[in-house]
Design a protein around this motif. Structure first.
Motif, PDB file in Angstrom:
ATOM      1  N   ILE A 157       9.332 -11.849  33.135  1.00  0.00           N
ATOM      2  CA  ILE A 157      10.220 -10.694  33.277  1.00  0.00           C
ATOM      3  C   ILE A 157       9.502  -9.456  32.769  1.00  0.00           C
ATOM      4  N   CYS A 158       9.537  -8.392  33.559  1.00  0.00           N
ATOM      5  CA  CYS A 158       8.870  -7.144  33.196  1.00  0.00           C
ATOM      6  C   CYS A 158       9.886  -6.006  33.228  1.00  0.00           C
ATOM      7  N   SER A 159       9.765  -5.063  32.285  1.00  0.00           N
ATOM      8  CA  SER A 159      10.633  -3.889  32.208  1.00  0.00           C
ATOM      9  C   SER A 159       9.900  -2.674  32.763  1.00  0.00           C
ATOM     10  N   TRP A 160      10.636  -1.797  33.477  1.00  0.00           N
ATOM     11  CA  TRP A 160      10.041  -0.621  34.100  1.00  0.00           C
ATOM     12  C   TRP A 160      10.876   0.618  33.799  1.00  0.00           C
ATOM     13  N   GLY A 199       6.497  -3.152  29.509  1.00  0.00           N
ATOM     14  CA  GLY A 199       6.041  -4.395  28.884  1.00  0.00           C
ATOM     15  C   GLY A 199       6.773  -5.594  29.443  1.00  0.00           C
ATOM     16  N   ARG A 200       6.427  -6.743  28.931  1.00  0.00           N
ATOM     17  CA  ARG A 200       7.022  -8.002  29.369  1.00  0.00           C
ATOM     18  C   ARG A 200       7.985  -8.540  28.332  1.00  0.00           C
ATOM     19  N   ALA A 201       8.978  -9.259  28.817  1.00  0.00           N
ATOM     20  CA  ALA A 201       9.925  -9.906  27.913  1.00  0.00           C
ATOM     21  C   ALA A 201       9.261 -11.105  27.252  1.00  0.00           C
ATOM     22  N   ARG A 202       9.770 -11.479  26.095  1.00  0.00           N
ATOM     23  CA  ARG A 202       9.266 -12.655  25.382  1.00  0.00           C
ATOM     24  C   ARG A 202      10.443 -13.443  24.819  1.00  0.00           C
ATOM     25  N   GLN A 255      11.099 -18.175  31.519  1.00  0.00           N
ATOM     26  CA  GLN A 255      11.797 -19.256  32.206  1.00  0.00           C
ATOM     27  C   GLN A 255      10.781 -20.344  32.529  1.00  0.00           C
ATOM     28  N   GLY A 256      11.247 -21.595  32.506  1.00  0.00           N
ATOM     29  CA  GLY A 256      10.339 -22.699  32.765  1.00  0.00           C
ATOM     30  C   GLY A 256       9.955 -22.859  34.215  1.00  0.00           C
ATOM     31  N   GLY A 257      10.520 -22.069  35.103  1.00  0.00           N
ATOM     32  CA  GLY A 257      10.194 -22.091  36.521  1.00  0.00           C
ATOM     33  C   GLY A 257      10.487 -20.747  37.132  1.00  0.00           C
ATOM     34  N   GLY A 285      16.934 -19.522  36.191  1.00  0.00           N
ATOM     35  CA  GLY A 285      15.699 -20.005  36.777  1.00  0.00           C
ATOM     36  C   GLY A 285      15.720 -21.485  37.068  1.00  0.00           C
ATOM     37  N   TRP A 286      14.596 -21.959  37.577  1.00  0.00           N
ATOM     38  CA  TRP A 286      14.481 -23.349  37.980  1.00  0.00           C
ATOM     39  C   TRP A 286      14.360 -24.313  36.808  1.00  0.00           C
ATOM     40  N   ASP A 287      14.360 -23.802  35.596  1.00  0.00           N
ATOM     41  CA  ASP A 287      14.454 -24.696  34.437  1.00  0.00           C
ATOM     42  C   ASP A 287      15.907 -25.024  34.108  1.00  0.00           C
ATOM     43  N   ASP A 288      16.829 -24.641  35.013  1.00  0.00           N
ATOM     44  CA  ASP A 288      18.267 -24.925  34.885  1.00  0.00           C
ATOM     45  C   ASP A 288      18.859 -24.289  33.630  1.00  0.00           C
ATOM     46  N   LYS A 289      18.438 -23.062  33.349  1.00  0.00           N
ATOM     47  CA  LYS A 289      18.955 -22.325  32.198  1.00  0.00           C
ATOM     48  C   LYS A 289      19.299 -20.906  32.595  1.00  0.00           C
TER      49      LYS A 289
END
Length: 729
Positions: A440-443, A452-455, A471-473, A489-493
């Motif tokens: 994920i990136c913020s603009w 920057g990027r999310a963590r 996210q795991g996927g 996401g595809w990590d089911d979260k």
């Protein structure tokens, strides 16, 4: 013409499209392979710092003048409405990159000609293209579909811009196949026979930038550097050439100094070797310069310094006269400290008797895969995560270097993978985008720059790899509601995050789902998340419903602004309208209120409600339809009217006054439609290579501005004001 076929019309965004801002993708970096960068730009770009690199199937020319100049100077530059670039072609000031889309496979190398008028680029399938950079149509001058039998790993121009050297992988079964060639730039005719490497695999090449002409090539398996003279070119085997100075592995990069007097090579043996540029006799060998493989090197403009990048997470500056390391940038430690992770990078404790000592364990995302000097002798480095570092240089170290204007190292973020969704915070003009890698990136849309990027943080496990995946996927959808960003996401979260005006975005909480999520939409406070097993309602970072089973496959969803209604599009070509009600004192539920049947002939892939809540737009693989909510869901625009998309329509967006509807699809096209002029349309073809993922109209005082993101990892802003006025009145 098929989607993957390329001609002059779709090799870039057409000049007739009003792109007002563009954020390019980051370089593609592969573990264990050098990331080829070119910062020299040629003569027509001599007045500005540009960086040429590959990103997937794209070639990106990125301007760095605003990033190097500093915030004050950048703001002054951004205030200019129109600027000149590429040989005098006009472009908006916020379009700071050019993206070339002429390849159908992953691009592995790209280099400017010395004049800067042409770019040579090559891909994994052995295809070589030479195309015009200073022409607005960017016409292809040379297209060799099988310049080599395998991937092309490096390209070099001669100083006259007349010849090209290409190296890579030849066929292992065809005895006539080669791994190194030198050809005429416009005809592809061979200019001699270069020395070939063991197992028909070469990794790098360099052309001497003056006469007498020389070519040096490095092997991917034999650790040798071969020397060739010409034209016509042939291998030098007089015994004076220092071919075997690298002890093992691959010679990852060879580069000539700008005056042609010296050559430098680096490789997996962690050594840096200097040769005479004319005879290739050994001048000096530096061993164990880094603790891990060295992937890239480059000379500064006066040939006094060499920069190297390594998998140990550092970039080093070497004095080419004293052969000593004069400065080190420890990017891995800097990244760890900035993200709050433990700065210690020592590996697990080894026994006292263990020899040799265990190498430090480096975060994968901080490995430095490429480096270059751009105009003004500004060092630039690229990590495995794709992020670009502009490196500050101490005062007086490199004479007249523009890097002294950088108080600290500057990190340029973005996406390497296809953008799959975004969410918009109108109060701060911040956009959050997510990609198929889980990043994920913020603009900041005002300056059109990445924040920057999310963590991960809080209750979530920290990402010690520094690949910045939250996210795991792949991220399937994102929404922003009540100062909180939600992503699925595809990590089911479903993850929840917040940050100060987009900076320092931290995903602190998550909810585990029972099935894989497909889509997500928000109202005022209510969020509806669709999964392959049904629907789920969330509010205030909590799940407020049980999993609601649906008798069809739910593909798209939208929620009314008052949270009273949820609309779901199904794979059975129907649109279902539900009322939100309390199923019990502690949870919400959905009650079916109406079904729109026979409105579409294909599955419903996109839904969007107008801002005033009076209209609903829906789309399938071809048709865009509009329904009147006040008039009992009667069609305002029925199927067969707005039917010009040729592939699945993925997203819809209403303008702020609900007068214009935008649609984007996997056919790379964006269409604008008007409720008042239903027979007319505005078409932006080839907007994003690979398809459009998300659209949003901005609330702008400068007119009507549309933001789009797509599978090419680009983020674009389109000034559609004039097109709408001329077409719709």
């Amino acid at each position: 013409m098929g989607q993957l076929e390329v001609d002059a019309s779709n090799s870039c965004i057409p000049a007739t499209c009003n792109v007002s801002a563009l954020c390019p993708p980051l370089p593609t970096a592969v573990r264990g392979e050098p990331c080829v960068l070119d910062g020299h730009g040629g003569r027509i770009n001599s007045d500005r710092p540009v960086l040429l690199y590959s990103s997937g199937r794209l070639v990106v020319v990125r301007e760095l003048d605003d990033d190097v100049a500093g915030d004050d100077a950048a703001a002054t530059t951004a205030a200019v409405a129109v600027a000149k670039w590429k040989g005098g072609i006009e472009r908006p000031a916020k379009v700071r990159a050019f993206v070339y889309r002429g390849h159908t496979a992953q691009v592995t190398a790209a280099r400017f000609s010395p004049s800067g008028c042409y770019v040579a680029s090559a891909d994994l399938r052995g295809r070589l293209r030479v195309w015009s950079y200073d022409n607005e149509e960017h016409l292809c001058r040379l297209d060799l579909s099988t310049a080599l039998a395998g991937p092309i790993r490096d390209i070099a121009w001669d100083f006259e811009s007349k010849r090209l050297c290409i190296v890579g992988e030849g066929s292992k079964t065809d005895a006539s196949s080669v791994c190194a060639r030198v050809i005429q730039w416009d005809t592809g005719v061979t200019c001699g026979e270069l020395g070939q490497h063991t197992r028909n695999r070469a990794s790098t090449c360099a052309f001497k930038p003056n006469r007498p002409m020389r070519i040096a090539t490095g092997g991917a398996d034999d650790s040798r550097v071969l020397f060739n003279k010409g034209p016509p070119f042939t291998r030098v085997v007089d015994g004076s050439v220092a071919e075997q100075e690298h002890s093992r592995g691959s010679v990852n990069r060879i580069r000539y100094s700008r005056d042609g007097t010296k050559i430098v090579s680096v490789g997996t043996d962690k050594s840096v070797v200097f040769y005479d540029g004319k005879t290739m006799q050994l001048l000096h060998k530096m061993t164990d310069v880094h603790t891990h493989s060295i992937y890239m090197c480059d000379w500064n403009s006066d040939g006094k310094f060499v920069i190297t990048a390594s998998a140990d997470g550092t970039v080093k500056l070497i004095d080419a006269s004293s052969y000593a390391v004069v400065h080190t940038w420890d990017i891995a430690s800097t990244r760890q400290n900035a993200t709050g992770l433990t700065a210690a990078r020592a590996s697990d404790a080894a026994s006292a008797s263990a020899t040799p000592p265990v190498s430090p364990r480096i975060p994968m995302g901080a490995m430095q895969m490429g480096c270059a000097f751009v105009k003004g002798d500004v060092p630039v480095s690229v990590s495995l995560s794709g992020q670009i570092s502009l490196l500050s240089v101490p005062q007086g170290l490199i004479e007249n270097s523009d890097a002294i204007r950088l108080e600290d190292d500057r990190l340029l973020s973005g996406h390497q993978a296809a953008i799959s969704s975004f969410a918009f915070n109108a109060s701060t003009n911040t956009l959050y985008s997510g990609d198929t890698d889980g990043v994920i990136c913020s603009w900041n849309l005002s300056s059109v720059k990445s924040l920057g990027r999310a963590r991960l943080g809080g209750d979530e496990t920290h990402d010690i790899t520094l690949m910045d995946k939250v996210q795991g996927g792949a991220i399937t959808s994102m929404v922003y509601v009540n100062d909180t960003l939600l992503s699925s996401g595809w990590d089911d979260k479903v993850r929840f995050g917040s940050g100060r005006r987009g900076k320092d975005l931290v995903m602190e909480q998550s909810v585990k789902l029972d099935a894989q999520p497909n889509a997500m939409a928000k109202g005022n406070e209510l969020v509806c998340c669709l999964t392959v097993k049904g629907a789920l309602l969330l509010k205030g970072n909590q799940v407020v419903s049980d999993l609601i089973s649906l008798p069809y496959g739910a593909l798209s969803v939208c929620v009314s602004s008052d949270d009273s209604m949820v609309i779901i599009g199904g794979d059975d070509c129907k649109i279902y309208i539900y009322k939100v009600e309390m199923s019990d004192p502690s949870s919400l539920g959905l009650k079916e209120d109406h079904v729109i049947e026979n409105g579409h002939l294909k599955a419903i892939h996109a839904l969007e409600m107008s801002h005033d809540g009076k209209m609903l737009a829906s789309a399938d693989v071809r048709d865009v339809c509009v329904w009147s909510i006040e008039d009992g869901w009667s069609p305002l625009v029925a199927k067969g009217r707005w039917c010009f998309h040729t592939q699945r329509i993925t997203c819809l967006a209403w303008s702020q006054d609900d007068s214009v509807l935008a649609s984007g699809g996997n056919d790379d096209s964006i269409y604008l439609w008007s409720i008042s002029k239903r027979m007319k349309r505005v078409h932006y073809p080839f907007a994003h290579r690979g398809g459009i993922a998300a659209l949003e109209f901005l609330d702008s005082n400068d007119g009507m501005v549309l933001v789009s993101a797509g599978s090419d990892a680009c983020l674009c802003q389109w000034d559609v004001t004039n097109d709408i006025a001329s077409k719709f009145g």
